[in-house]
Design an enzyme around this catalytic site. Sequence first.
Site, PDB file in Angstrom:
ATOM      1  N   GLU A 116      52.105  40.544  58.773  1.00 24.69           N
ATOM      2  CA  GLU A 116      53.193  40.159  57.891  1.00 24.69           C
ATOM      3  C   GLU A 116      54.354  39.682  58.755  1.00 24.69           C
ATOM      4  O   GLU A 116      54.545  40.169  59.876  1.00 24.69           O
ATOM      5  CB  GLU A 116      53.617  41.326  57.013  1.00 24.69           C
ATOM      6  CG  GLU A 116      52.512  41.841  56.101  1.00 24.69           C
ATOM      7  CD  GLU A 116      52.944  43.064  55.319  1.00 24.69           C
ATOM      8  OE1 GLU A 116      54.106  43.490  55.506  1.00 24.69           O
ATOM      9  OE2 GLU A 116      52.147  43.591  54.541  1.00 24.69           O
ATOM     10  N   ASP A 133      40.251  36.387  39.112  1.00 26.24           N
ATOM     11  CA  ASP A 133      41.462  37.191  39.259  1.00 26.24           C
ATOM     12  C   ASP A 133      42.604  36.354  39.828  1.00 26.24           C
ATOM     13  O   ASP A 133      43.762  36.515  39.434  1.00 26.24           O
ATOM     14  CB  ASP A 133      41.184  38.395  40.161  1.00 26.24           C
ATOM     15  CG  ASP A 133      42.318  39.418  40.131  1.00 26.24           C
ATOM     16  OD1 ASP A 133      42.759  39.793  39.021  1.00 26.24           O
ATOM     17  OD2 ASP A 133      42.780  39.835  41.206  1.00 26.24           O
TER      18      ASP A 133
END
Length: 328
Positions: A251, A276
């Site tokens: 991240e 999804d």
Amino acid sequence: MIGPSNDLSSKLALDTNALGGLKQSAKAGSPEALKTASTQFEAMFINMMMKSMRDATPQGEGMLDSQQTKTFTTMLDQQMSQNLAKRGVGLADVLIRQLSTQTANAQALAINGDVLAQPAQPIAIAGDQPAKRIAMPPGRDAGEMVKSPGALLTPAAPSMPSTPSVPGISASGRPQSPHVRAFQEKLGAHADEASRATGIPAKFMLGQAALESGWGKREIRNADGGTSHNLFGIKAGPGWTGKVATAVTTEYVNGKPQTRVEKFRAYDSYADSFKDYAKLITNNPRYEKVLANSQDAAGFAQGLQKAGYATDPLYAAKLTKIIQRNLA
């Protein structure tokens, strides 16, 4: 997690108990284990340099010179290397960035599909970067919106007609690599179905799946080693009731990469992954502008990045390049 007691840089170089703790943490996938292992490698590198320098230095035969003193000198060099590595010469940082990229670059995080109830506070997305919240419509609570988010949105725009593609030739006119062609053939039908549900061209979603999974070579794995079928790096948030896979990911916080262990959604098939993803894009108001700007690859990629899909500052550029250069 490695606590202070397992900080190898503050222990003796020959402390086997500390090394055992590092091995256990590495098996658990701890980011701290990666950092500590890189520091140990740096210490080993420094020790090799010191050994080379001593070997190159002329040695006298004094009264105090013996095999025992050489042994203790070697131990001193090892400990000194450990202490120098604690301060760092830069090698450990390079290793951490390289290893983090190799294990998790394809797992840039998508935000949760859950909508929260307090618009005045920022939601922590991948990398704990603050992002915009969705204002809660009057008379609705978070639970209701999670159960039926589609009721708050207009129907998805109809699929746009796509330019006919030539098998084996990318949109840029270049021949497709075998692994690219195999990836597109394997997942093309699922992407077409998601395209009908979202209005986003199938090759745009295939490009994103390729970026997130490294063309299927770096998929998120379940605990048993099997694939989670999660092609889009979607996290398992509080509202997710399905299966979960844990993986190391990178991240970016303030533009700097950080290695973390996160939970991701797991599916029974690639078809479920695309379904999804389509649900996330169409039902979450955050992505309304993505749908509105999906006429071209650059607009689609930039829309995803602005919506907070991933924290990598180069995410849009990488995705645009993949779509334009590789996919038909």
